[in-house]
Write an enzyme that holds these catalytic residues in place. Structure first.
Site, PDB file in Angstrom:
ATOM      1  N   ASP A  73       0.947  -1.443   0.038  1.00 28.82           N
ATOM      2  CA  ASP A  73       0.127   0.063  -0.050  1.00 28.82           C
ATOM      3  C   ASP A  73       0.991   1.316   0.190  1.00 28.82           C
ATOM      4  O   ASP A  73       0.149   2.485  -0.014  1.00 28.82           O
ATOM      5  CB  ASP A  73      -1.145   0.128   1.097  1.00 28.82           C
ATOM      6  CG  ASP A  73       0.077  -0.343   2.365  1.00 28.82           C
ATOM      7  OD1 ASP A  73      -0.507  -0.875   3.483  1.00 28.82           O
ATOM      8  OD2 ASP A  73       1.452   0.134   2.421  1.00 28.82           O
ATOM      9  N   HIS A  79       6.235  -7.485  -1.118  1.00 23.62           N
ATOM     10  CA  HIS A  79       5.612  -8.593  -1.817  1.00 23.62           C
ATOM     11  C   HIS A  79       5.409  -7.605  -2.479  1.00 23.62           C
ATOM     12  O   HIS A  79       4.636  -7.770  -3.520  1.00 23.62           O
ATOM     13  CB  HIS A  79       4.495  -8.098  -0.963  1.00 23.62           C
ATOM     14  CG  HIS A  79       4.613  -9.944   0.294  1.00 23.62           C
ATOM     15  ND1 HIS A  79       3.601 -10.327   1.147  1.00 23.62           N
ATOM     16  CD2 HIS A  79       5.309 -10.955  -0.589  1.00 23.62           C
ATOM     17  CE1 HIS A  79       4.823 -11.233   1.587  1.00 23.62           C
ATOM     18  NE2 HIS A  79       5.916 -11.937   0.730  1.00 23.62           N
ATOM     19  N   CYS A  95       3.872  -4.386 -17.452  1.00 17.69           N
ATOM     20  CA  CYS A  95       3.640  -4.914 -18.228  1.00 17.69           C
ATOM     21  C   CYS A  95       3.769  -6.770 -18.805  1.00 17.69           C
ATOM     22  O   CYS A  95       4.962  -6.847 -18.355  1.00 17.69           O
ATOM     23  CB  CYS A  95       3.688  -4.348 -19.983  1.00 17.69           C
ATOM     24  SG  CYS A  95       2.939  -5.122 -21.239  1.00 17.69           S
ATOM     25  N   CYS A  98       5.702  -6.875 -22.457  1.00 17.75           N
ATOM     26  CA  CYS A  98       7.330  -5.679 -22.553  1.00 17.75           C
ATOM     27  C   CYS A  98       8.340  -4.916 -21.087  1.00 17.75           C
ATOM     28  O   CYS A  98       9.288  -4.937 -21.230  1.00 17.75           O
ATOM     29  CB  CYS A  98       7.321  -5.464 -23.286  1.00 17.75           C
ATOM     30  SG  CYS A  98       6.800  -3.641 -22.483  1.00 17.75           S
ATOM     31  N   GLY A 148       1.546  -6.375  13.677  1.00 19.51           N
ATOM     32  CA  GLY A 148       0.832  -6.758  12.778  1.00 19.51           C
ATOM     33  C   GLY A 148       0.857  -7.752  11.735  1.00 19.51           C
ATOM     34  O   GLY A 148       0.320  -7.125  10.530  1.00 19.51           O
ATOM     35  N   SER A 176       0.767 -12.490  11.161  1.00 22.59           N
ATOM     36  CA  SER A 176       0.393 -13.367  11.030  1.00 22.59           C
ATOM     37  C   SER A 176       1.094 -14.636  11.358  1.00 22.59           C
ATOM     38  O   SER A 176       1.305 -15.188  11.886  1.00 22.59           O
ATOM     39  CB  SER A 176      -1.007 -13.551  10.370  1.00 22.59           C
ATOM     40  OG  SER A 176      -1.131 -14.175   9.228  1.00 22.59           O
TER      41      SER A 176
HETATM   42  N1  APR Z   1      -2.440  -3.813  14.800  1.00 23.91           N
HETATM   43  C1  APR Z   1      -1.872  -4.204  14.589  1.00 23.91           C
HETATM   44  N2  APR Z   1      -1.721  -5.582  14.493  1.00 23.91           N
HETATM   45  C2  APR Z   1      -3.656  -5.789  14.353  1.00 23.91           C
HETATM   46  C3  APR Z   1      -4.496  -4.395  14.184  1.00 23.91           C
HETATM   47  C4  APR Z   1      -3.905  -3.639  14.599  1.00 23.91           C
HETATM   48  N3  APR Z   1      -4.682  -3.036  14.665  1.00 23.91           N
HETATM   49  N4  APR Z   1      -5.610  -5.960  13.832  1.00 23.91           N
HETATM   50  C5  APR Z   1      -5.559  -7.229  13.697  1.00 23.91           C
HETATM   51  N5  APR Z   1      -3.977  -7.360  12.899  1.00 23.91           N
HETATM   52  C6  APR Z   1      -3.308  -8.337  12.664  1.00 23.91           C
HETATM   53  C7  APR Z   1      -4.072 -10.074  13.325  1.00 23.91           C
HETATM   54  O1  APR Z   1      -3.926 -10.359  14.078  1.00 23.91           O
HETATM   55  C8  APR Z   1      -3.066 -10.915  12.239  1.00 23.91           C
HETATM   56  O2  APR Z   1      -2.489 -11.003  13.358  1.00 23.91           O
HETATM   57  O3  APR Z   1      -2.738  -9.107  11.968  1.00 23.91           O
HETATM   58  C9  APR Z   1      -2.606 -10.099  11.168  1.00 23.91           C
HETATM   59  C10 APR Z   1      -3.087  -9.203  10.045  1.00 23.91           C
HETATM   60  O4  APR Z   1      -2.785 -11.255   9.410  1.00 23.91           O
HETATM   61  P1  APR Z   1      -2.989 -11.267   7.874  1.00 23.91           P
HETATM   62  O5  APR Z   1      -4.176 -10.154   7.585  1.00 23.91           O
HETATM   63  O6  APR Z   1      -1.823 -12.924   7.950  1.00 23.91           O
HETATM   64  O7  APR Z   1      -1.839  -9.864   6.518  1.00 23.91           O
HETATM   65  P2  APR Z   1       0.153 -10.733   6.496  1.00 23.91           P
HETATM   66  O8  APR Z   1       0.857 -11.572   8.130  1.00 23.91           O
HETATM   67  O9  APR Z   1       0.664  -9.154   6.271  1.00 23.91           O
HETATM   68  O10 APR Z   1      -0.030 -11.622   5.396  1.00 23.91           O
HETATM   69  C11 APR Z   1       1.422 -11.738   5.016  1.00 23.91           C
HETATM   70  O11 APR Z   1      -0.097 -12.662   3.266  1.00 23.91           O
HETATM   71  O12 APR Z   1      -1.826 -12.984   1.687  1.00 23.91           O
HETATM   72  C12 APR Z   1      -0.667 -12.464   2.400  1.00 23.91           C
HETATM   73  O13 APR Z   1       1.115 -11.527   0.031  1.00 23.91           O
HETATM   74  C13 APR Z   1      -0.147 -11.233   1.462  1.00 23.91           C
HETATM   75  O14 APR Z   1       1.515 -10.318   2.097  1.00 23.91           O
HETATM   76  C14 APR Z   1       0.258 -10.817   2.687  1.00 23.91           C
HETATM   77  C15 APR Z   1       1.234 -11.241   3.748  1.00 23.91           C
END
Ligand code: APR
Length: 247
Positions: free
Chosen positions: A105, A120, A128, A131, A188, A190
């Protein structure tokens, strides 16, 4: 002040070389949904059908319909929140060196961080498929999808789809930053997607302290993190930076 916040302030004050790994959680407070968990994009769309390179090659228009509807409009209007701004303040205080983000983002750069590794890729640029010419997303006409290059080729986000490898430069620069830091903030994520989830492990193996910020526990919490501060990125990072500024 919460004990763990105080501990993080002391650890940051003592640290010489701080890096951060961020995930979708840091951008939730900017209105961008996460991928997993409550309200997660993958709860509504099968990632293998909409975010895998084979799906894009098979039916680019189908993938673009979701990308546009779910990503472009949200990412275009999103603004950095206190989490992003706090990490930018840490850079301005020469505390944090490098941010490794899984997010596409561009909000860390918008907040003012200058060394951001987009692990990522990014949604700010399109490429493209024939090309390789690049276009700034905000200048791409998406009235017709999939949008096309001057050469007639189909454009795709310059982001890493499932089934694709991490860009080489992002991979080795992240390894360098992880191996060279003495403290890593993990904010933030998972921590279930590889190889990104290995980055805190590399830092830990090289002696760094791992401070996790997340409202929920993750696979890192018991294995790799020194401690987890359970809370939203905006609020927690704001408290830490405010306390650090008072020192
Ligand atoms: N502040 C901090 N963390 C938060 C908040 C908040 N306000 N709210 C939720 N979370 C946490 C959740 O508990 C979770 O552990 O953010 C995490 C989001 O996890 P995902 O949605 O799995 O995102 P991410 O870990 O970035 O995913 C990794 O997966 O789908 C692919 O390419 C995509 O970059 C992404 C990658």
């Amino acid at each position: 002040m919460d004990d763990l916040i105080r501990r993080a302030v002391e650890d940051l004050a003592a640290a010489k070389n701080v890096a951060a790994l961020t995930g979708a959680g840091i951008s939730i407070e900017s209105g961008i949904p996460p991928f997993r968990g409550k309200g997660g994009i993958w709860e509504r769309f099968d990632p293998m059908e909409f975010a895998h390179i084979d799906a894009l090659m098979r039916d680019p228009a189908k993938v673009w319909r979701i990308l546009v509807k779910e990503m472009k409009e949200i990412v275009d209007s999103a603004k950095p929140n206190d989490g992003h701004k706090g990490l930018a303040k840490l850079e301005a205080r020469d505390k944090i060196k490098t941010i490794i983000t899984q997010n596409i983002d561009g909000l860390h750069q918008a907040a003012g961080n200058t060394d951001v590794i987009e692990y990522h890729g990014t949604f700010a640029w399109q490429r493209c498929m024939d090309c390789n010419q690049k276009y700034e997303t905000r200048k791409v006409d998406i009235s017709e999808i999939p949008p096309r290059c001057e050469c007639g080729g189909i454009l795709r986000p310059d982001a890493v789809f499932f089934g694709e490898v991490i860009p080489a430069e992002a991979m080795w620069r992240s390894r360098q930053a992880a191996a060279g830091c003495d403290l890593m903030l993990v904010v933030g994520t998972s921590a279930v997607v590889q190889p990104a989830a290995m980055i805190p492990v590399i830092a830990k193996d090289n002696g760094a302290r791992i401070v996790e910020i997340n409202p929920e526990r993750t696979p890192l919490t018991d294995e790799i993190s020194d401690y987890l501060i359970m809370g939203g990125a905006g609020e927690v990072i704001n408290q830490i930076v405010t306390a650090l500024e008072k020192m």
